[in-house]
Structures are given as C-alpha cells and as structure tokens.
Design a protein around this motif. Sequence first.
Motif, mmCIF file in Angstrom:
data_model
loop_
_atom_site.group_PDB
_atom_site.id
_atom_site.type_symbol
_atom_site.label_atom_id
_atom_site.label_comp_id
_atom_site.label_asym_id
_atom_site.label_seq_id
_atom_site.Cartn_x
_atom_site.Cartn_y
_atom_site.Cartn_z
ATOM 1 N N PHE A 363 0.813 -1.207 0.000
ATOM 2 C CA PHE A 363 0.000 0.000 0.000
ATOM 3 C C PHE A 363 0.853 1.266 0.000
ATOM 4 O O PHE A 363 0.391 2.331 -0.427
ATOM 5 C CB PHE A 363 -0.974 -0.022 1.169
ATOM 6 N N ALA A 364 2.107 1.165 0.454
ATOM 7 C CA ALA A 364 3.029 2.286 0.272
ATOM 8 C C ALA A 364 3.233 2.526 -1.221
ATOM 9 O O ALA A 364 3.265 3.674 -1.681
ATOM 10 C CB ALA A 364 4.356 2.000 0.965
ATOM 11 N N ASN A 365 3.356 1.442 -1.990
ATOM 12 C CA ASN A 365 3.461 1.567 -3.450
ATOM 13 C C ASN A 365 2.224 2.228 -4.038
ATOM 14 O O ASN A 365 2.328 3.083 -4.933
ATOM 15 C CB ASN A 365 3.648 0.183 -4.075
ATOM 16 N N GLN A 366 1.052 1.839 -3.554
ATOM 17 C CA GLN A 366 -0.185 2.434 -4.067
ATOM 18 C C GLN A 366 -0.230 3.936 -3.799
ATOM 19 O O GLN A 366 -0.559 4.735 -4.686
ATOM 20 C CB GLN A 366 -1.404 1.754 -3.419
ATOM 21 N N ALA A 367 0.074 4.314 -2.559
ATOM 22 C CA ALA A 367 0.012 5.729 -2.195
ATOM 23 C C ALA A 367 1.004 6.554 -3.007
ATOM 24 O O ALA A 367 0.668 7.630 -3.533
ATOM 25 C CB ALA A 367 0.284 5.886 -0.696
ATOM 26 N N LEU A 368 2.239 6.061 -3.124
ATOM 27 C CA LEU A 368 3.259 6.816 -3.845
ATOM 28 C C LEU A 368 3.012 6.798 -5.354
ATOM 29 O O LEU A 368 3.385 7.740 -6.059
ATOM 30 C CB LEU A 368 4.644 6.260 -3.521
ATOM 31 N N ALA A 369 2.368 5.749 -5.861
ATOM 32 C CA ALA A 369 2.005 5.719 -7.277
ATOM 33 C C ALA A 369 0.953 6.775 -7.586
ATOM 34 O O ALA A 369 0.982 7.408 -8.654
ATOM 35 C CB ALA A 369 1.499 4.333 -7.669
ATOM 36 N N CYS A 370 0.008 6.976 -6.669
ATOM 37 C CA CYS A 370 -0.985 8.046 -6.846
ATOM 38 C C CYS A 370 -0.294 9.409 -6.911
ATOM 39 O O CYS A 370 -0.596 10.245 -7.784
ATOM 40 C CB CYS A 370 -1.993 8.036 -5.698
ATOM 41 N N GLU A 371 0.624 9.646 -5.996
ATOM 42 C CA GLU A 371 1.369 10.906 -5.995
ATOM 43 C C GLU A 371 2.163 11.076 -7.290
ATOM 44 O O GLU A 371 2.201 12.167 -7.870
ATOM 45 C CB GLU A 371 2.318 10.943 -4.790
ATOM 46 N N TYR A 372 2.762 9.991 -7.763
ATOM 47 C CA TYR A 372 3.557 10.023 -9.001
ATOM 48 C C TYR A 372 2.678 10.386 -10.204
ATOM 49 O O TYR A 372 3.080 11.180 -11.059
ATOM 50 C CB TYR A 372 4.208 8.664 -9.198
ATOM 51 N N LEU A 373 1.481 9.803 -10.271
ATOM 52 C CA LEU A 373 0.568 10.121 -11.365
ATOM 53 C C LEU A 373 0.189 11.602 -11.366
ATOM 54 O O LEU A 373 0.145 12.242 -12.422
ATOM 55 C CB LEU A 373 -0.692 9.262 -11.259
ATOM 56 N N VAL A 374 -0.077 12.142 -10.184
ATOM 57 C CA VAL A 374 -0.460 13.554 -10.089
ATOM 58 C C VAL A 374 0.702 14.454 -10.494
ATOM 59 O O VAL A 374 0.534 15.420 -11.254
ATOM 60 C CB VAL A 374 -0.948 13.876 -8.667
ATOM 61 N N LYS A 375 1.906 14.135 -9.985
ATOM 62 C CA LYS A 375 3.076 14.960 -10.304
ATOM 63 C C LYS A 375 3.422 14.921 -11.790
ATOM 64 O O LYS A 375 4.001 15.870 -12.321
ATOM 65 C CB LYS A 375 4.278 14.492 -9.482
ATOM 66 N N ASN A 376 3.080 13.813 -12.449
ATOM 67 C CA ASN A 376 3.442 13.644 -13.856
ATOM 68 C C ASN A 376 2.219 13.699 -14.772
ATOM 69 O O ASN A 376 2.241 13.144 -15.877
ATOM 70 C CB ASN A 376 4.189 12.325 -14.040
ATOM 71 N N LYS A 377 1.186 14.371 -14.327
ATOM 72 C CA LYS A 377 -0.026 14.517 -15.128
ATOM 73 C C LYS A 377 0.301 15.097 -16.501
ATOM 74 O O LYS A 377 0.972 16.127 -16.619
ATOM 75 C CB LYS A 377 -1.024 15.416 -14.401
#
Length: 425
Positions: A363-377
């Motif tokens: 779930f750390a991967n899930q949370a950081l993947a969400c952040e990554y998607l937003v930062k790289n929109k």
Amino acid sequence: MTATSVQIKHEIKDPSLASLGKQRIDWAGREMPVLAQIRDRFEAEKPLAGIKLVACCHVTTETAHLAIALKAGGADALLIASNPLSTQDDVAASLVVDHGIPVYAIKGEDAETYERHVQIALDHHPNIIIDDGSDVVATMVQERQDQLSELIGTNEETTTGIVRLRAMFKDGVLTFPAMNVNDADTKHFFDNRYGTGQSTLDGVIRATNILLAGKTLVVAGYGWCGKGVALRGRGMGANVIVTEIDPVRAIEAVMDGFRVMPMAQAAPLGDLFITVTGNKHVIRREHFEVMRDGAIVANSGHFDIEIDLKSLKEMSGEVKVVRPFTEEYRLNSGKSVVVLGEGRLVNLAAAEGHPSAVMDMSFANQALACEYLVKNKGKLEPGLHSIPEEIDREIARLKLVAMGIDLDSLTPEQHEYINSWQSGT
C-alpha cells in the motif's frame, strides 16, 4: 461523528460496528510503519489536493490505512469492495463513521450489488483509480467513454488485473497511463510470496481445521503466489505437487524440490488443491471425476473462475454447508468434493487476508504511485508503467529502518571499481 449521525453517503452493513473496526484498524497500524510515514508527509504536503479518487480494494484493516493516508493527502476518496467475500464490515463502518470516507462494501454482497457499486464509483468521476482486478477501469472503458478525459491514470496491484490491462493495451483501448504496482519488487516479492503463502493456508485451516502435515497439497501455478503457497505448505509438513504451463517455472519448482506434473495426473493424488494462476477453469470436470473422496479445493487467485463450479454443481446431487465458508458437493458417483469460500479468494473469504507487515509495502506503493501520477499529469504515455526504481528502493529503505536493520555502504574505492570498465582482474 457517531454511528447515529453519519452524514456522508455510504452502503455498509452496520455503522454501530465502527468501534470494533477502529480497534482492529489501530492494531494493524502497529505493523505498518512505512505507510504511517507516508501518511504523515501527505498530511503536511497535501499532494493529492483536489483529486477525486476511487479505490476498488479488499476492505480490510490494512486497506483502511491506505484510505486514511490518501485522504490525509487531500484526496476526495471513495472506497468500494473488489470481492464480495473480502469485506470486513467493522472496518467499513469505522472508515465511514470515524474517518468520513464514503464506503460501499458489504461482506457477502451479490453480483448485482457489486456491479451497482462499480457504477457508484464511476459516478464519483475519478481522476485516479486504484483497481484490484481492473473491473472499474474496464467498466469505464466499456461504458463511460465520456469520462476518460477526466482520468489522470490508474494503479493496479493484482496479476489478474495486469493481464487484463495488457490485453486492453493490445486492443488499443488503454488510452491512459496505468501504474503496474503488482510488479514492483517491494510488492510481488513480498506480498505475493509471503503474504499469499501465509494467508492462504490460514484461510484453509480456519475453514477446515485440517492438519496439513502428511497431506498431499496440489498447487496450481508457480508464480510468486504459488511459490509462497508451496513453500509454506511444505513448511507445515505437506507433500507438495506443483502444476504449471510455463517450462521455466516448472523447472524452478523441480529444483526447489517439488514434484511437477499435469493436473490430470495430480488430481487422483491430492488431498488439498489450491489454485493461484489467474486463469479460468484450472480445475474442471475431468479432474473432479478422478479426485479422492473428500478432496478439498480452494482458490487464491483474484476471481472465482479458477475452479469450474458450474460443472461441479452439474455433477452433484446435493450441496450443503458443513462449516462456515465450507461447502460439500456430493457427486452423483457417491464421492464428495469440498469447496472453500465459494471458490473465491480463500485468504479473504475465510480469513483476514495478508498480514499487515507485508501490506505495509504494497500500500506504500499504491500511495506513492498516486502521488507520481499527479506529479506527472500529462507527461506519461498511455499504457502500463513500472513503479520507478527510486520509489521501490525508498519503500524498502523505510521498511528496513522501521525494522531496525542497517545496510553496508560502498567505500569510495568500491564505488569507483563497479563504475569503471578499465579495472579488471
């Protein structure tokens, strides 16, 4: 907020279960220090502010910590169940009552209810989807084309879901970025192997109370999940047989010390069968016909399709519940076959799913993947994307720190050596 004054929309079994759910969520948190650190940073930085997020996950104590972290990061998050038997109703209640997170999940919900919840999730108009099997994503692509422009991207953490996403990309309908959380090293090496291995056998034992020592256990599939089940089964004294279609995995199973053979040969030998392939009808009519009387079959793959229950029912004169999550099919031949958890994920249907310590990394991967998607929109191409190595390694580092484990570091001389082609033997 109290159980009698819940204002947010939801569909759960009973809000009065919230106090028990909170107690269990707090207990799970003791084993989830990595996600706790991410949640604290999210609380301060709000990287998901303004993001509408839908999570289709198993609603467990561990998932609760992911949902809480996402909300702390500023996300407008909504949670639905990814499997009819995996919801922990007290956890769903606590998320609604104590944390104000809309939850649509009831343990034992029927297919119609599940499909309605998927539509409710899409009515949320998500910018990010966390999927578990890709049902929400597939439904959006098939039925909600007009909403695709609102989607920044998705995360998927199951082998089954990744297979579906690859098929979608091949067909040209995966027109947005999807993060392959499943294949992150800090996910599949640990969650799939150690989590599935332990929790699957936990579900079997809770449902049946059988002694594994001395039993012949047939494991269908030797991916990371199958490896975990086979390893834990052998550790508890079972005589393990592996069935495979992939020659490389089959050789690996042989060299790991397991017998390997086709299911047709294993079917008459097994006392307990566990499927972990992600494919359809791995155990079917011709296998049921030759199984031992009283053979037990269970599934730990994502969907309830690995065991051909339709054929089994057609072959049976009577089906009766003999223990919770345990059904005995009395075949017309006089023999019986026992099915656990309705052929659904036995570790969640009959137990509590993966231990918190391993879900901490997933779930750390899930949370950081969400952040990554937003930062790289707008920067990521459509299709599947691996979790960046720096995120994977940071999660591993945080886990080691939480466990009190130190690592060696390269000396300047060593660093120079491994980065130079001029120095040889």
